[in-house]
Scaffold this motif. Sequence first.
Motif, PDB file in Angstrom:
ATOM      1  N   CYS A  14      62.966  17.422  27.938  1.00 27.69           N
ATOM      2  CA  CYS A  14      62.262  18.683  28.112  1.00 27.69           C
ATOM      3  C   CYS A  14      62.762  19.468  29.313  1.00 27.69           C
ATOM      4  O   CYS A  14      61.976  20.055  30.028  1.00 27.69           O
ATOM      5  N   CYS A  85      57.619  22.085  26.530  1.00 25.44           N
ATOM      6  CA  CYS A  85      58.178  22.680  27.736  1.00 25.44           C
ATOM      7  C   CYS A  85      59.669  22.897  27.566  1.00 25.44           C
ATOM      8  O   CYS A  85      60.339  22.251  26.775  1.00 25.44           O
ATOM      9  N   MET A  90      56.062  25.914  30.459  1.00 29.74           N
ATOM     10  CA  MET A  90      55.201  24.844  29.976  1.00 29.74           C
ATOM     11  C   MET A  90      54.150  25.540  29.116  1.00 29.74           C
ATOM     12  O   MET A  90      53.420  26.398  29.601  1.00 29.74           O
ATOM     13  N   GLU A 108      53.007  17.058  29.837  1.00 25.14           N
ATOM     14  CA  GLU A 108      54.039  18.082  30.040  1.00 25.14           C
ATOM     15  C   GLU A 108      54.463  18.177  31.507  1.00 25.14           C
ATOM     16  O   GLU A 108      55.636  18.398  31.801  1.00 25.14           O
TER      17      GLU A 108
END
Length: 156
Positions: A14, A85, A90, A108
């Motif tokens: 991410c 994200c 996010m 996240e």
Amino acid sequence: MRLLIIFSCAFISCSPARVPTNGVHARDMPVTMQFTEGVPLLNRALIYSAADDWQRATGGAGRVEFVDGGTIDVRVTDSGPLGKCTSTEMILRSDAPDALFRAAALHEIGHKFGMSHLPEGVMMANITPDENCLDELTLRVFCSAYHCANPRATCH
């Protein structure tokens, strides 16, 4: 140019905000976030609470600061995945029940620290409201890279 450093299979997912290098740890380089317009107060409170859990559980190593001009935009949506994200955002699902929304925020934020999915706990790929805390496995993996002082799981 984007530089990615892999610490273990539990890191780099991410687009992390940054990963520790050359002895620089999270306590020296907090993730900075800013809320985009329209994030409801209740959602903000749950995100603040999740960020506070990271800081307390890691002895200050997992620090998030909310500032104007932060490097990560936090926004909510009423459709799409529970949480997502990118390197600059996010995104959380606003219509999730509070416990699930907070669990997604914890998850996240973990990604923004560079963590990948783990087989159990808050960093599992498919979280539930039961993962509304920072578990021992997540902290062990995080602290192996960020050198936490007295990590304490928030799960009871």
